[in-house]
Design an enzyme around this catalytic site. Structure first.
Site, PDB file in Angstrom:
ATOM      1  N   TYR A   1       0.853  -1.204   0.000  1.00  0.00           N
ATOM      2  CA  TYR A   1       0.000   0.000   0.000  1.00  0.00           C
ATOM      3  C   TYR A   1       0.883   1.247   0.000  1.00  0.00           C
ATOM      4  O   TYR A   1       1.827   1.349   0.790  1.00  0.00           O
ATOM      5  CB  TYR A   1      -0.894   0.005   1.245  1.00  0.00           C
ATOM      6  CG  TYR A   1      -1.770   1.231   1.379  1.00  0.00           C
ATOM      7  CD1 TYR A   1      -2.863   1.420   0.540  1.00  0.00           C
ATOM      8  CD2 TYR A   1      -1.503   2.209   2.334  1.00  0.00           C
ATOM      9  CE1 TYR A   1      -3.678   2.547   0.657  1.00  0.00           C
ATOM     10  CE2 TYR A   1      -2.312   3.342   2.461  1.00  0.00           C
ATOM     11  CZ  TYR A   1      -3.401   3.501   1.614  1.00  0.00           C
ATOM     12  OH  TYR A   1      -4.201   4.623   1.730  1.00  0.00           O
TER      13      TYR A   1
ATOM     14  N   ASP B   1       9.171   2.590   0.581  1.00  0.00           N
ATOM     15  CA  ASP B   1       8.097   3.246   1.310  1.00  0.00           C
ATOM     16  C   ASP B   1       8.201   2.768   2.761  1.00  0.00           C
ATOM     17  O   ASP B   1       7.746   1.680   3.102  1.00  0.00           O
ATOM     18  CB  ASP B   1       6.753   2.877   0.677  1.00  0.00           C
ATOM     19  CG  ASP B   1       5.583   3.550   1.387  1.00  0.00           C
ATOM     20  OD1 ASP B   1       5.779   4.040   2.521  1.00  0.00           O
ATOM     21  OD2 ASP B   1       4.475   3.565   0.823  1.00  0.00           O
TER      22      ASP B   1
ATOM     23  N   LYS C   1       4.119   8.556   9.606  1.00  0.00           N
ATOM     24  CA  LYS C   1       3.695   7.901  10.850  1.00  0.00           C
ATOM     25  C   LYS C   1       4.587   8.192  12.071  1.00  0.00           C
ATOM     26  O   LYS C   1       4.472   9.251  12.660  1.00  0.00           O
ATOM     27  CB  LYS C   1       3.520   6.406  10.606  1.00  0.00           C
ATOM     28  CG  LYS C   1       2.390   6.126   9.570  1.00  0.00           C
ATOM     29  CD  LYS C   1       1.770   4.776   9.718  1.00  0.00           C
ATOM     30  CE  LYS C   1       0.883   4.397   8.544  1.00  0.00           C
ATOM     31  NZ  LYS C   1      -0.538   4.537   8.765  1.00  0.00           N
TER      32      LYS C   1
END
Ligand code: PMP
Length: 434
Positions: free
Chosen positions: A142, A240, A268
């Site tokens: 994702y 990522d 995050k």
């Protein structure tokens, strides 16, 4: 444990909030989306008065817990100085310097406000640097919710096409088909080699550990081989690290595996709950952004309070203390879970590290997304819901995030609940694969 007030408020809110929630990922959670009243350390309270030991941690960011003193103090102090200046501050320079020091492949950085948009900046840089168009992404990974990357994130087996040349499966209605994205299975070096040989690939983007589905580690040597292939064929390698960054090690998966990408996307845990993400990488690529041949921008980039929080978070992580604490407590949790699953006779895999790991039922040797389809995802969702009813909040898809505020008593409480749930499930549910 009742959830009635949450249910009532979410239903009422559907009059003025689409679906009663403000992110598509909050739709459909069991028993229904919850409304929270407060959060402190590793504990969440909802409006029904339920208390949860939290392993969602805001979907990962809150590695220092929900109310980290140093981060909150820094943000609070900044509130009196400035909010948004559309210019530079010393704080953002200090945060950037620290980030570049911590993340091995980062020579320079650009801050952004979400992982989704930092991914877009990475793709733009890669295309400008190579003058090529194709981006290779992997099934099950994702990279945000935008049109050009929301492909084959969790495709159904029947739609996914042949393994050797997967059909890109859209994640949303209204999503534009994209002739420039190529989807491949992860951990399959031969298929990647074949695709790169065509010479039209600008970038290969991946989660260096597949945490958005299943929890799958790169096979030994895979990342090294991908690195080499990208070099040989003139494609950029993008990690990522929105989930792995700062969590699996202070310098992320690249530090742990010793394989350096050209560009890294971070988010995050970078700012412990404040909306900050970043693109970092080798100077020769980041220079495309520096001289504005590639545009990356944003009104809220380096918003002052977020930057103060980022700096405080990075300072804390760099001490190594949060990782030491989490290593011990998370290690205990993983060991305890393994014991509980074994006692219950349940074939469970726990993949990952103390600060972030995935649990799945079945699919023991999963190496790529399609193997995960053989896991018992329905049983896991039941397990997650049963735990929620006992005051333990975990993601139904398998990921567990830990903070340095989880303590032995929270682990004891969690393992006690897990044992209770496993006893309950063994009498109500059949085991095996879906
Ligand atoms: N990449 C990865 C690996 C992620 O896990 C996420 C978010 N879960 C994103 C990108 C997107 O980040 P954001 O939600 O901040 O846009």
């Amino acid at each position: 444990m009742g959830f009635d007030l949450s249910k009532k408020r979410v239903l009422e809110a559907t009059d003025y909030v689409a679906g009663g929630v403000n992110s598509g990922f909050r739709v459909g959670l069991l028993p229904h989306p919850l409304v929270f009243a407060s959060a402190r350390g590793p504990i969440l309270l909802d409006i029904d008065g339920n208390r949860y030991v939290d392993y969602f941690l805001g979907m990962g960011p809150m590695m220092l817990g929900h109310s980290p003193g140093a981060v909150i103090a820094a943000a609070r102090a900044q509130l009196d100085r400035s909010l948004l200046v559309a210019g530079q501050t010393e704080t953002e320079y200090e945060a950037a310097e620290l980030l570049v020091e911590m993340v091995p492949s980062a020579e320079t950085v650009r801050f952004a406000t979400s992982g989704t948009e930092a991914v877009q900046a990475a793709l733009r840089v890669a295309r400008a640097a190579t003058q090529r168009s194709v981006v290779v992404k992997f099934e099950g990974h994702y990279h945000g919710w935008l049109d050009n990357v929301l492909w084959s994130v969790a495709p159904e087996a029947g739609l996914a096409g042949p393994r050797t040349s997967p059909t890109p499966v859209a994640g949303s209605e209204g999503q534009m088909a994209d002739p420039h994205v190529a989807v491949l299975p992860w951990n399959a070096i031969g298929l990647l080699r074949d695709r790169l040989t065509r010479g039209d690939v600008a970038a290969v983007i991946m989660e260096p550990i597949m945490f958005n589905n299943a929890g799958i580690l790169p096979l030994p040597g895979y990342l090294e081989q991908v690195r080499k292939l990208c070099d040989v064929h003139g494609s950029l390698l993008i990690f990522d690290e929105v989930i792995t960054g700062f969590r699996v090690a202070p310098g992320g998966a690249q530090e742990m595996f010793g394989v350096l990408p050209d560009l890294t996307v971070l988010g995050k845990a970078l700012a412990n709950g404040f909306p900050v993400a970043a693109l970092a990488g080798r100077r020769r690529y980041m220079d495309l952004i520096a001289d504005r041949r590639v545009l990356q921008g944003g009104t809220y980039n380096t918003q002052s309070v977020s930057m103060a929080a980022t700096l405080a978070t990075l300072r804390e992580i760099r001490t190594g203390v949060p990782h030491q604490r989490i290593a011990r407590i998370g290690g205990r949790l993983i060991e305890g879970l393994r014991g509980a699953f074994t006692e219950a006779g349940l074939e469970a895999q726990i993949i990952g590290f103390p600060a972030v790991f995935n649990v799945r039922f079945g699919a023991a040797d999963a190496q790529e997304y399609r193997d995960f389809l053989f896991a018992d995802q329905a049983l896991y969702a039941d397990f997650a819901f049963a735990l929620l009813r006992r005051g333990i909040r975990i993601l139904p898809r398998g990921t567990w995030f830990l903070s340095d505020t989880h303590e032995d008593l929270h682990i004891d409480e969690t393992l006690y609940a897990v044992r209770g749930v496993l006893a309950e499930l063994s009498t109500t549910s059949s085991k095996g694969t879906t």
